[in-house]
Design an enzyme around this catalytic site. Structure first.
Site, PDB file in Angstrom:
ATOM      1  N   ARG A  24       0.846  -1.198   0.000  1.00 41.67           N
ATOM      2  CA  ARG A  24       0.000   0.000   0.000  1.00 41.67           C
ATOM      3  C   ARG A  24       0.887   1.256   0.000  1.00 41.67           C
ATOM      4  NH1 ARG A  24      -3.907  -0.498   4.515  1.00 41.67           N
ATOM      5  NH2 ARG A  24      -4.319  -2.496   3.519  1.00 41.67           N
ATOM      6  N   ASP A 204     -14.443  -3.600   8.091  1.00 39.67           N
ATOM      7  CA  ASP A 204     -15.402  -4.627   8.493  1.00 39.67           C
ATOM      8  C   ASP A 204     -16.217  -4.164   9.691  1.00 39.67           C
ATOM      9  OD1 ASP A 204     -12.420  -5.500   8.858  1.00 39.67           O
ATOM     10  OD2 ASP A 204     -13.428  -6.193  10.673  1.00 39.67           O
TER      11      ASP A 204
END
Ligand code: HPA
Length: 236
Positions: A24, A204
């Protein structure tokens, strides 16, 4: 050079944006930075230094968990003269009123981790954000009209737990979400009297067992990255 970072003196900027994942960090450098250079690859934990809208900054990965971010941020503050570190990561929300893709600006981080106790003798189980990063992120989000939630987060030591109940430390401190690194980052910043902040995208919802896909993760992290970079240009 420090034990875990191979950059030469001066190759790390005073402000560092820190995702957990080295790939990332690479993605952000390639897509958002100009004239960037890979300055450390030790253990495949990549650090890139470049410019965003003329501001020199470093994007470097933390790895997962308090021990890992503890090492990298300790060396950045202590050996590279870094003044400000902003973690940019993902988290799992503890409550269903929080939505996937929401962005949380962590006001404080609570943890069962012994990192701060054994590193510095700190007895607290939570630390607030350090310096002005938190306020700068809120002001930047307002300017960009990006909604951001603020509140404490839980830097959980385990990712997998057998007990489905919300941990006591979360209930007692009204933590919005679980992640795994902010506590050690804030403790290090406090020790070195430096700045630290933590921006998280909700990937999540723990009680609903909902999760975003890998492709959605990439897109949503782009919004948080823009907020982090736009904030970084007004810090220091
Ligand atoms: N727990 C800990 N860290 C996380 C989670 C989680 O549910 N989701 C994303 N990072």
């Amino acid at each position: 050079m420090s034990i875990h970072i191979a950059a030469k003196p001066g190759e790390i900027a005073p402000i560092v944006l820190m995702p957990g994942d080295p790939l990332r960090a690479k993605h952000i450098a390639e897509n958002f930075l100009e004239d960037y250079k890979l300055v450390s690859t030790t253990r495949n934990i990549f650090f890139f230094t470049g410019h965003y809208k003329g501001k020199r900054l470093t994007i470097g990965a933390s790895g997962m968990g308090c021990p890992s971010i503890g090492i990298y941020t300790y060396e950045l503050y202590n050996e590279y003269g870094v003044e400000c570190i902003m973690r940019i990561g993902t988290c799992g929300a503890y409550y269903t009123h929080i939505n996937l893709f929401d962005i949380i600006n962590a006001e404080a981080a609570f943890s069962e981790s012994t990192y701060a106790k054994f590193a510095f003798g700190y007895e607290e189980d939570g630390f607030p954000h350090q310096g002005n990063v938190f306020q700068t992120i809120n002001a930047t989000a307002k300017k960009l009209k990006m909604p951001v939630l603020t509140g404490p987060v839980h830097s959980s030591d385990p990712f997998y737990r057998i007990d489905p109940a919300v941990p006591e430390i979360v209930v007692n401190n009204k933590c919005l979400a679980a992640e795994m690194e902010a506590f050690a980052l804030f403790a290090n910043a406090k020790h070195f009297k430096k700045q630290a902040g933590c921006l998280l995208t909700v990937s999540d919802i723990i009680p609903a067992r909902k999760m975003i896909t890998a492709e959605e993760r990439e897109r949503s992290l782009g919004e948080m990255t823009t907020l982090a970079l736009e904030s970084a240009i007004s810090i220091l």
